[in-house]
Motif scaffolding. Structure first.
Motif, mmCIF file in Angstrom:
data_model
loop_
_atom_site.group_PDB
_atom_site.id
_atom_site.type_symbol
_atom_site.label_atom_id
_atom_site.label_comp_id
_atom_site.label_asym_id
_atom_site.label_seq_id
_atom_site.Cartn_x
_atom_site.Cartn_y
_atom_site.Cartn_z
ATOM 1 N N ARG A 27 0.878 -1.169 0.000
ATOM 2 C CA ARG A 27 0.000 0.000 0.000
ATOM 3 C C ARG A 27 0.910 1.212 0.000
ATOM 4 N N ALA A 28 0.756 2.057 -1.010
ATOM 5 C CA ALA A 28 1.600 3.244 -1.132
ATOM 6 C C ALA A 28 0.720 4.477 -1.323
ATOM 7 N N VAL A 29 1.206 5.591 -0.797
ATOM 8 C CA VAL A 29 0.461 6.845 -0.841
ATOM 9 C C VAL A 29 1.339 7.920 -1.478
ATOM 10 N N ARG A 30 0.690 8.704 -2.362
ATOM 11 C CA ARG A 30 1.400 9.813 -3.013
ATOM 12 C C ARG A 30 0.437 10.990 -3.121
ATOM 13 N N GLY A 31 0.776 12.083 -2.448
ATOM 14 C CA GLY A 31 -0.029 13.297 -2.538
ATOM 15 C C GLY A 31 -1.487 13.049 -2.182
ATOM 16 N N ASP A 32 -2.372 13.644 -2.980
ATOM 17 C CA ASP A 32 -3.810 13.519 -2.754
ATOM 18 C C ASP A 32 -4.424 12.352 -3.516
ATOM 19 N N GLU A 33 -3.593 11.553 -4.187
ATOM 20 C CA GLU A 33 -4.095 10.419 -4.956
ATOM 21 C C GLU A 33 -4.661 9.356 -4.016
ATOM 22 N N ALA A 34 -5.566 8.543 -4.552
ATOM 23 C CA ALA A 34 -6.049 7.391 -3.794
ATOM 24 C C ALA A 34 -4.875 6.458 -3.544
ATOM 25 N N PRO A 35 -4.854 5.778 -2.411
ATOM 26 C CA PRO A 35 -3.747 4.841 -2.142
ATOM 27 C C PRO A 35 -3.640 3.793 -3.245
ATOM 28 N N PHE A 36 -2.411 3.448 -3.578
ATOM 29 C CA PHE A 36 -2.138 2.378 -4.534
ATOM 30 C C PHE A 36 -1.996 1.100 -3.723
ATOM 31 N N VAL A 37 -2.854 0.122 -3.997
ATOM 32 C CA VAL A 37 -2.823 -1.143 -3.274
ATOM 33 C C VAL A 37 -2.740 -2.258 -4.305
ATOM 34 N N ALA A 38 -1.743 -3.112 -4.160
ATOM 35 C CA ALA A 38 -1.563 -4.203 -5.123
ATOM 36 C C ALA A 38 -0.814 -5.351 -4.466
ATOM 37 N N LEU A 39 -0.938 -6.500 -5.093
ATOM 38 C CA LEU A 39 -0.127 -7.650 -4.724
ATOM 39 C C LEU A 39 1.105 -7.630 -5.602
ATOM 40 N N MET A 40 2.253 -7.932 -5.013
ATOM 41 C CA MET A 40 3.523 -7.876 -5.730
ATOM 42 C C MET A 40 4.211 -9.235 -5.673
ATOM 43 N N ALA A 41 4.907 -9.560 -6.738
ATOM 44 C CA ALA A 41 5.763 -10.743 -6.758
ATOM 45 C C ALA A 41 7.073 -10.335 -7.415
ATOM 46 N N SER A 42 8.153 -10.430 -6.670
ATOM 47 C CA SER A 42 9.484 -10.091 -7.173
ATOM 48 C C SER A 42 10.330 -11.353 -7.181
ATOM 49 N N THR A 43 10.798 -11.736 -8.350
ATOM 50 C CA THR A 43 11.611 -12.936 -8.500
ATOM 51 C C THR A 43 13.067 -12.532 -8.651
ATOM 52 N N TYR A 44 13.895 -13.070 -7.777
ATOM 53 C CA TYR A 44 15.326 -12.768 -7.766
ATOM 54 C C TYR A 44 16.123 -13.991 -8.184
ATOM 55 N N VAL A 45 17.189 -13.738 -8.921
ATOM 56 C CA VAL A 45 18.142 -14.781 -9.301
ATOM 57 C C VAL A 45 19.544 -14.272 -8.954
ATOM 58 N N VAL A 46 20.431 -15.208 -8.742
ATOM 59 C CA VAL A 46 21.811 -14.838 -8.442
ATOM 60 C C VAL A 46 22.569 -14.677 -9.755
ATOM 61 N N GLN A 55 5.996 -8.526 -10.837
ATOM 62 C CA GLN A 55 4.623 -8.427 -11.309
ATOM 63 C C GLN A 55 3.740 -7.808 -10.245
ATOM 64 N N GLN A 56 2.859 -6.918 -10.698
ATOM 65 C CA GLN A 56 1.852 -6.311 -9.835
ATOM 66 C C GLN A 56 0.482 -6.853 -10.234
ATOM 67 N N THR A 57 -0.358 -7.096 -9.253
ATOM 68 C CA THR A 57 -1.740 -7.496 -9.485
ATOM 69 C C THR A 57 -2.625 -6.619 -8.621
ATOM 70 N N THR A 58 -3.619 -6.012 -9.222
ATOM 71 C CA THR A 58 -4.511 -5.139 -8.462
ATOM 72 C C THR A 58 -5.164 -5.905 -7.328
ATOM 73 N N ALA A 59 -5.148 -5.310 -6.156
ATOM 74 C CA ALA A 59 -5.818 -5.890 -4.996
ATOM 75 C C ALA A 59 -7.216 -5.295 -4.931
ATOM 76 N N THR A 60 -8.220 -6.132 -4.977
ATOM 77 C CA THR A 60 -9.594 -5.639 -5.020
ATOM 78 C C THR A 60 -10.214 -5.476 -3.641
ATOM 79 N N HIS A 61 -9.506 -5.934 -2.606
ATOM 80 C CA HIS A 61 -9.997 -5.754 -1.245
ATOM 81 C C HIS A 61 -8.813 -5.593 -0.307
ATOM 82 N N GLY A 62 -9.087 -5.128 0.890
ATOM 83 C CA GLY A 62 -8.033 -5.004 1.890
ATOM 84 C C GLY A 62 -7.183 -3.765 1.743
ATOM 85 N N SER A 63 -7.722 -2.706 1.107
ATOM 86 C CA SER A 63 -6.936 -1.502 0.914
ATOM 87 C C SER A 63 -6.865 -0.697 2.180
#
Length: 125
Positions: free
Chosen positions: A87-106, A117-125
């Motif tokens: 959940r991220a907030v910027r200025g007067d914008e509505a909060p950005f809420v999403a599910l994230m998946a970050s894949t790391y390799v060595v 990858q980001q996926t919109t979260a439709t609940h739990g904001s």
């Protein structure tokens, strides 16, 4: 052995979010991403490393962020993913809420972001 523990991956994610809060995301992700990495965003766009850097250079900073429900997924030797709700907030914008998946390799002994990858979260904001 390269550290791909939950704590290390969470630290890498927080470094990225902190860079976005400082408007230095382009430089940060340019260094962190593999040469062939991709980001898949909630708007349906798919960006390669160069496009990510260009899109984040000069982007308005986030004011704050929170990471919740963090989980690590092992993907074999030298690879792991971090999955979480943000959940991220910027200025007067509505909060950005999403599910994230970050894949790391060595790569060359260091964890590098290969796929995000980001996926919109439709609940739990």
């Amino acid at each position: 052995m390269v550290d791909l523990t939950l704590d290390r991956l969470l630290d890498l994610e927080r470094q990225g979010w902190d860079a976005l809060c400082r408007s230095t995301g382009g430089a940060h992700y340019g260094d962190l991403m593999t040469r062939v990495a991709l980001m898949v965003l909630v708007d349906g766009s798919v960006l390669d490393r160069d496009a990510v850097v260009a899109s984040l250079d000069g982007a308005p900073p986030w004011d704050s962020y929170e990471l919740h429900d963090v989980r690590r997924v092992g993907l074999g030797e030298g690879a792991a993913a971090l999955v979480y709700r943000a959940r991220a907030v910027r200025g007067d914008e509505a909060p950005f809420v999403a599910l994230m998946a970050s894949t790391y390799v060595v790569v060359d002994g260091e964890p590098r972001l290969a796929l995000y990858q980001q996926t919109t979260a439709t609940h739990g904001s």
